[in-house]
Write an enzyme that holds these catalytic residues in place. Structure first.
Site, PDB file in Angstrom:
ATOM      1  N   HIS A  17       2.798   4.271 -10.126  1.00 31.41           N
ATOM      2  CA  HIS A  17       2.177   4.640  -8.842  1.00 31.41           C
ATOM      3  C   HIS A  17       3.029   5.695  -8.127  1.00 31.41           C
ATOM      4  O   HIS A  17       2.494   6.667  -7.576  1.00 31.41           O
ATOM      5  CB  HIS A  17       2.091   3.413  -7.912  1.00 31.41           C
ATOM      6  CG  HIS A  17       1.189   2.317  -8.401  1.00 31.41           C
ATOM      7  ND1 HIS A  17       1.577   1.016  -8.512  1.00 31.41           N
ATOM      8  CD2 HIS A  17      -0.108   2.339  -8.783  1.00 31.41           C
ATOM      9  CE1 HIS A  17       0.567   0.270  -8.943  1.00 31.41           C
ATOM     10  NE2 HIS A  17      -0.466   1.054  -9.124  1.00 31.41           N
ATOM     11  N   LYS A  41      -9.633  -9.562  -7.528  1.00 34.05           N
ATOM     12  CA  LYS A  41      -8.291  -9.904  -7.985  1.00 34.05           C
ATOM     13  C   LYS A  41      -7.675 -10.985  -7.110  1.00 34.05           C
ATOM     14  O   LYS A  41      -8.038 -11.146  -5.956  1.00 34.05           O
ATOM     15  CB  LYS A  41      -7.405  -8.651  -7.968  1.00 34.05           C
ATOM     16  CG  LYS A  41      -7.818  -7.655  -9.028  1.00 34.05           C
ATOM     17  CD  LYS A  41      -6.868  -6.490  -9.108  1.00 34.05           C
ATOM     18  CE  LYS A  41      -7.318  -5.493 -10.164  1.00 34.05           C
ATOM     19  NZ  LYS A  41      -6.533  -4.272 -10.159  1.00 34.05           N
TER      20      LYS A  41
HETATM   21  O1  PNS Z   1      -5.269  -0.434  -8.165  1.00 32.56           O
HETATM   22  P1  PNS Z   1      -6.699  -0.786  -8.435  1.00 32.56           P
HETATM   23  O2  PNS Z   1      -6.897  -2.289  -8.400  1.00 32.56           O
HETATM   24  O3  PNS Z   1      -7.238  -0.164  -9.686  1.00 32.56           O
HETATM   25  O4  PNS Z   1      -7.541  -0.183  -7.210  1.00 32.56           O
HETATM   26  C1  PNS Z   1      -8.915  -0.429  -7.095  1.00 32.56           C
HETATM   27  C2  PNS Z   1      -9.403   0.120  -5.743  1.00 32.56           C
HETATM   28  C3  PNS Z   1      -8.631  -0.533  -4.607  1.00 32.56           C
HETATM   29  C4  PNS Z   1      -9.193   1.615  -5.699  1.00 32.56           C
HETATM   30  C5  PNS Z   1     -10.919  -0.219  -5.654  1.00 32.56           C
HETATM   31  O5  PNS Z   1     -11.112  -1.589  -5.834  1.00 32.56           O
HETATM   32  C6  PNS Z   1     -11.506   0.229  -4.326  1.00 32.56           C
HETATM   33  O6  PNS Z   1     -11.807   1.383  -4.135  1.00 32.56           O
HETATM   34  N1  PNS Z   1     -11.645  -0.739  -3.399  1.00 32.56           N
HETATM   35  C7  PNS Z   1     -12.189  -0.496  -2.082  1.00 32.56           C
HETATM   36  C8  PNS Z   1     -13.600  -1.078  -1.942  1.00 32.56           C
HETATM   37  C9  PNS Z   1     -14.615  -0.104  -2.494  1.00 32.56           C
HETATM   38  O7  PNS Z   1     -14.781   0.986  -2.010  1.00 32.56           O
HETATM   39  N2  PNS Z   1     -15.280  -0.528  -3.584  1.00 32.56           N
HETATM   40  C10 PNS Z   1     -16.271   0.274  -4.264  1.00 32.56           C
HETATM   41  C11 PNS Z   1     -15.606   1.142  -5.297  1.00 32.56           C
HETATM   42  S1  PNS Z   1     -16.774   2.024  -6.208  1.00 32.56           S
END
Ligand code: PNS
Length: 161
Positions: A17, A41
């Protein structure tokens, strides 16, 4: 001024990251690094702990803003007038998941672009879940996460015993 958002679970923050944050911060005037609570998660750290983790590790970047959100990523971006989402891409295994999210975000907010940054080679294998697994079995994680994060992970594992 060109601002981008780098979203993630950061549970915990890894050197992978940090590599993306370093490179993205060099590409944009301002970079929002935002902790999202991912409903699928079961995190090791609270959102507040993850924000603290990022703040203590990214303090030296003058153009990085650390924050959190419990809403949609595109809503966070719109609220802050951000037109670029930065995501890190490791291997083919990431592609399907990232591809679907990028297309869904495009559907929700066509004016926002997702930009993929390919991980540096040395972090190709690195993930937050592997860090947690290695640490939980007593393995060494000093090469995988910054020192402040290593301490937080080890402390958390102790409290979970
Ligand atoms: O580190 P990760 O778990 O791969 O991150 C995933 C993340 C946080 C980027 C994704 O779950 C996200 O965008 N969450 C916010 C809610 C949202 O917008 N969901 C729709 C995504 S298409």
């Amino acid at each position: 001024m060109l601002t981008a958002v780098y979203p993630g679970s950061f549970d915990p923050l890894t050197y992978g990251h940090l590599d993306i944050i370093t490179r993205a911060a060099a590409c944009y005037d301002e970079l929002h690094v935002v902790v999202f609570s991912n409903s699928e998660k079961n995190p090791m750290f609270s959102v507040e702990e993850r924000v603290h983790m990022l703040q203590s590790t990214c303090g030296h970047f003058p153009n990085v803003v650390v924050s959190s959100s419990s809403g949609l990523l595109v809503d966070y971006a719109k609220k802050h007038d951000i037109r670029v989402i930065v995501k890190g891409l490791r291997a083919v295994s990431d592609f399907d998941y990232e591809f679907k999210m990028a297309l869904m975000n495009k559907q929700l907010a066509p004016e926002i672009e997702t930009v993929f940054m390919i991980t540096s080679l040395q972090y190709l294998y690195l993930s937050s879940s592997l860090v947690k697994e290695v640490a939980s079995y007593g393995g060494k994680i000093a090469d995988l996460v910054p020192p402040a994060v290593e301490k937080m992970v080890m402390d958390k594992i102790q409290t979970m015993k």
